[in-house]
Design an enzyme around this catalytic site. Structure first.
Site, PDB file in Angstrom:
ATOM      1  N   TYR A  26       0.676  -1.190   0.055  1.00 15.09           N
ATOM      2  CA  TYR A  26      -0.110  -0.045   0.093  1.00 15.09           C
ATOM      3  C   TYR A  26       0.860   1.288  -0.001  1.00 15.09           C
ATOM      4  O   TYR A  26       2.043   1.109   0.334  1.00 15.09           O
ATOM      5  CB  TYR A  26      -0.850  -0.086   1.102  1.00 15.09           C
ATOM      6  CG  TYR A  26      -0.428   0.358   2.467  1.00 15.09           C
ATOM      7  CD1 TYR A  26       0.582  -0.495   3.122  1.00 15.09           C
ATOM      8  CD2 TYR A  26      -0.688   1.519   3.349  1.00 15.09           C
ATOM      9  CE1 TYR A  26       1.167  -0.272   4.293  1.00 15.09           C
ATOM     10  CE2 TYR A  26      -0.088   1.843   4.404  1.00 15.09           C
ATOM     11  CZ  TYR A  26       0.894   0.752   4.889  1.00 15.09           C
ATOM     12  OH  TYR A  26       1.424   1.060   6.165  1.00 15.09           O
ATOM     13  N   ARG A  75       8.655   4.023  -4.421  1.00 14.83           N
ATOM     14  CA  ARG A  75       8.434   3.424  -3.358  1.00 14.83           C
ATOM     15  C   ARG A  75       7.376   2.058  -3.486  1.00 14.83           C
ATOM     16  O   ARG A  75       7.497   0.975  -3.305  1.00 14.83           O
ATOM     17  CB  ARG A  75       8.220   4.066  -2.169  1.00 14.83           C
ATOM     18  CG  ARG A  75       8.074   3.184  -0.879  1.00 14.83           C
ATOM     19  CD  ARG A  75       8.143   3.699   0.410  1.00 14.83           C
ATOM     20  NE  ARG A  75       6.781   4.433   0.643  1.00 14.83           N
ATOM     21  CZ  ARG A  75       6.386   5.101   1.749  1.00 14.83           C
ATOM     22  NH1 ARG A  75       7.443   5.450   2.560  1.00 14.83           N
ATOM     23  NH2 ARG A  75       5.184   5.694   1.697  1.00 14.83           N
ATOM     24  N   ARG A 112      -7.574 -20.727  -1.071  1.00 19.84           N
ATOM     25  CA  ARG A 112      -6.546 -20.361   0.026  1.00 19.84           C
ATOM     26  C   ARG A 112      -5.393 -21.273   0.012  1.00 19.84           C
ATOM     27  O   ARG A 112      -5.429 -22.658  -0.006  1.00 19.84           O
ATOM     28  CB  ARG A 112      -7.173 -20.618   1.418  1.00 19.84           C
ATOM     29  CG  ARG A 112      -6.014 -20.167   2.354  1.00 19.84           C
ATOM     30  CD  ARG A 112      -6.611 -20.306   3.911  1.00 19.84           C
ATOM     31  NE  ARG A 112      -5.781 -19.794   5.018  1.00 19.84           N
ATOM     32  CZ  ARG A 112      -4.796 -20.855   5.374  1.00 19.84           C
ATOM     33  NH1 ARG A 112      -4.618 -21.955   5.003  1.00 19.84           N
ATOM     34  NH2 ARG A 112      -4.064 -20.125   6.277  1.00 19.84           N
ATOM     35  N   LYS A 136       6.247  -1.760   2.039  1.00 15.69           N
ATOM     36  CA  LYS A 136       5.406  -1.124   2.812  1.00 15.69           C
ATOM     37  C   LYS A 136       4.111  -2.202   2.388  1.00 15.69           C
ATOM     38  O   LYS A 136       3.237  -2.102   1.412  1.00 15.69           O
ATOM     39  CB  LYS A 136       4.948   0.103   2.105  1.00 15.69           C
ATOM     40  CG  LYS A 136       4.278   0.939   3.004  1.00 15.69           C
ATOM     41  CD  LYS A 136       4.103   2.489   2.495  1.00 15.69           C
ATOM     42  CE  LYS A 136       3.283   3.133   3.245  1.00 15.69           C
ATOM     43  NZ  LYS A 136       3.179   3.270   4.763  1.00 15.69           N
ATOM     44  N   GLU A 180      12.261   2.223  14.371  1.00 13.01           N
ATOM     45  CA  GLU A 180      11.335   3.374  14.101  1.00 13.01           C
ATOM     46  C   GLU A 180      10.071   3.315  14.820  1.00 13.01           C
ATOM     47  O   GLU A 180       9.873   2.489  15.676  1.00 13.01           O
ATOM     48  CB  GLU A 180      10.976   3.313  12.454  1.00 13.01           C
ATOM     49  CG  GLU A 180      10.345   1.857  12.165  1.00 13.01           C
ATOM     50  CD  GLU A 180      10.004   1.564  10.568  1.00 13.01           C
ATOM     51  OE1 GLU A 180      10.012   2.631   9.956  1.00 13.01           O
ATOM     52  OE2 GLU A 180      10.015   0.627  10.451  1.00 13.01           O
ATOM     53  N   LEU A 216      10.989   1.028   7.296  1.00 15.71           N
ATOM     54  CA  LEU A 216      10.326   1.611   6.037  1.00 15.71           C
ATOM     55  C   LEU A 216      11.111   2.910   5.701  1.00 15.71           C
ATOM     56  O   LEU A 216      11.221   3.673   6.575  1.00 15.71           O
ATOM     57  CB  LEU A 216       8.902   1.908   6.098  1.00 15.71           C
ATOM     58  CG  LEU A 216       8.371   2.293   4.738  1.00 15.71           C
ATOM     59  CD1 LEU A 216       8.182   1.119   3.812  1.00 15.71           C
ATOM     60  CD2 LEU A 216       6.955   2.940   5.042  1.00 15.71           C
TER      61      LEU A 216
HETATM   62  N1  PDD Z   1       3.017   4.998   7.594  1.00 13.03           N
HETATM   63  N2  PDD Z   1       7.578   3.681   9.054  1.00 13.03           N
HETATM   64  C1  PDD Z   1       6.585   3.044   9.068  1.00 13.03           C
HETATM   65  C2  PDD Z   1       6.443   1.726   9.667  1.00 13.03           C
HETATM   66  C3  PDD Z   1       5.405   3.513   8.368  1.00 13.03           C
HETATM   67  O1  PDD Z   1       4.300   2.882   8.522  1.00 13.03           O
HETATM   68  C4  PDD Z   1       5.394   4.687   7.668  1.00 13.03           C
HETATM   69  C5  PDD Z   1       4.193   5.563   7.221  1.00 13.03           C
HETATM   70  C6  PDD Z   1       6.519   5.547   7.980  1.00 13.03           C
HETATM   71  C7  PDD Z   1       6.752   6.915   7.354  1.00 13.03           C
HETATM   72  O2  PDD Z   1       6.796   7.023   5.675  1.00 13.03           O
HETATM   73  P1  PDD Z   1       6.318   8.149   5.222  1.00 13.03           P
HETATM   74  O3  PDD Z   1       7.034   9.224   5.607  1.00 13.03           O
HETATM   75  O4  PDD Z   1       6.273   7.666   3.654  1.00 13.03           O
HETATM   76  O5  PDD Z   1       4.887   8.320   5.529  1.00 13.03           O
HETATM   77  C8  PDD Z   1       7.930   5.002   8.452  1.00 13.03           C
HETATM   78  C9  PDD Z   1       1.591   5.554   6.968  1.00 13.03           C
HETATM   79  C10 PDD Z   1       1.522   6.994   7.159  1.00 13.03           C
HETATM   80  C11 PDD Z   1       0.459   4.655   7.454  1.00 13.03           C
HETATM   81  O6  PDD Z   1       0.659   3.423   7.480  1.00 13.03           O
HETATM   82  O7  PDD Z   1      -0.461   5.107   7.554  1.00 13.03           O
END
Ligand code: PDD
Length: 286
Positions: A36, A55, A103, A150, A182, A206
């Site tokens: 996503y 990405r 499945r 992601k 993170e 990520l």
């Molecule tokens: N999440 N690390 C993780 C694990 C994340 O899920 C996200 C973003 C980030 C920051 O990435 P970016 O700057 O591209 O938003 C880092 C989004 C916002 C979400 O899952 O809703």
């Protein structure tokens, strides 16, 4: 449940969110087998859209999924959602799963990917959050070893964020083997002696689209930046901590495990990066 009254995109069709339906055999539902993106939109224009697309393409490659739309196709989906909702600031969510199939863990030979996208009005971080900062709690990182993808398999993130919520905190700051990774859904930054420090872009985090933006802002503003491993003690003793994400932009973390971070107030490096971030957004205003 109450659905926002908005239009979404599902497999080539535009329809109200409440009417969008996916099979129970969708591999996203069964296995979390999908990827996503979350793209912030300011003044009706996607922010750093090319980077989000790049990405997404990378995530697709890493999980062996053929990206069902080309860049112009994704742009049309996002523009279609943004113009239909009409709000000035929005955030667009899209996901692609490996599709509907009996499945079986291995990839289905003939499934068609399920393509879904929606948008919501974006309530930007409040003045209170920007000026008062956030509270975070530390936690061992119990996620898998491909956090660079992601993926919609987000149980690790869900459990981590719930842990924070139960302690009245806004986010977790996770450590793997004693080193910073993170947040549950954000990148985390430390400031020590005027230098911004973040974990290296490897498989354990990520690479946020804001990771690139913050490093660019550091270069532009003459703030030294280092990507390196950070111990838990270095994070706890940092002068400033910050987090970044599409929906939280850049925000200061002023309490960690109930203790003040540095002065306990948003710091000077945060203030500069915040101003730089706001400037980048304002550049989209026509
Ligand atoms: N999440 N690390 C993780 C694990 C994340 O899920 C996200 C973003 C980030 C920051 O990435 P970016 O700057 O591209 O938003 C880092 C989004 C916002 C979400 O899952 O809703």
């Amino acid at each position: 449940m109450d659905f926002p009254n908005s239009i979404c995109y599902l497999n080539g069709e535009w329809l109200p969110l409440a009417q969008a339906k996916v099979s129970v055999l969708d591999r996203g539902f069964i296995f979390g087998d999908g990827i996503y993106e979350v793209v912030p939109v300011y003044y009706r224009q996607p922010f750093r859209f090319e980077q989000h697309l790049a990405r997404f393409e990378r995530s697709a490659r890493e999980i062996g999924l053929a990206n069902p739309l080309d860049r112009a196709g994704w742009r049309a989906v996002v523009d279609g959602l943004v113009s239909r909702l009409g709000e000035e600031h929005q955030f667009v969510y899209w996901q692609v799963t490996r599709g509907v199939a009996k499945r079986d863990f291995a990839f289905p030979p003939h499934a068609t990917p399920t393509v879904f996208a929606m948008t919501s009005a974006f309530v930007r971080p409040s003045r209170e959050q920007r000026e008062g900062g956030l509270a975070a709690v530390t936690r061992a990182d119990e996620r898998w070893l491909r956090c660079d993808i992601k993926s919609v398999s987000l149980l690790g993130a869900v459990l981590a964020r719930q842990y924070a919520a139960e302690q009245g905190a806004d986010e977790v700051v996770q450590f793997r083997d004693g080193f910073l990774t993170e947040g549950s859904s954000s990148n985390v930054w430390a400031v020590r002696g005027g230098t911004v420090i973040a974990p290296p872009r490897d498989r354990l985090i990520l690479e946020g689209i804001r990771y690139g933006l913050i490093t660019e802002l550091c270069a532009k503003l003459g703030i030294p930046f280092e990507a390196r491993r950070l111990s838990q003690a270095e994070v706890a003793g940092a002068d400033e901590l910050m987090l970044t994400s599409a929906t939280r932009e850049v925000l200061p973390i002023v309490r960690l495990d109930g203790q003040p971070v540095g002065s306990g107030r948003p710091g000077p490096v945060y203030a500069k990066l915040r101003a730089g971030y706001d400037q980048a957004i304002e550049a989209l205003r026509r």
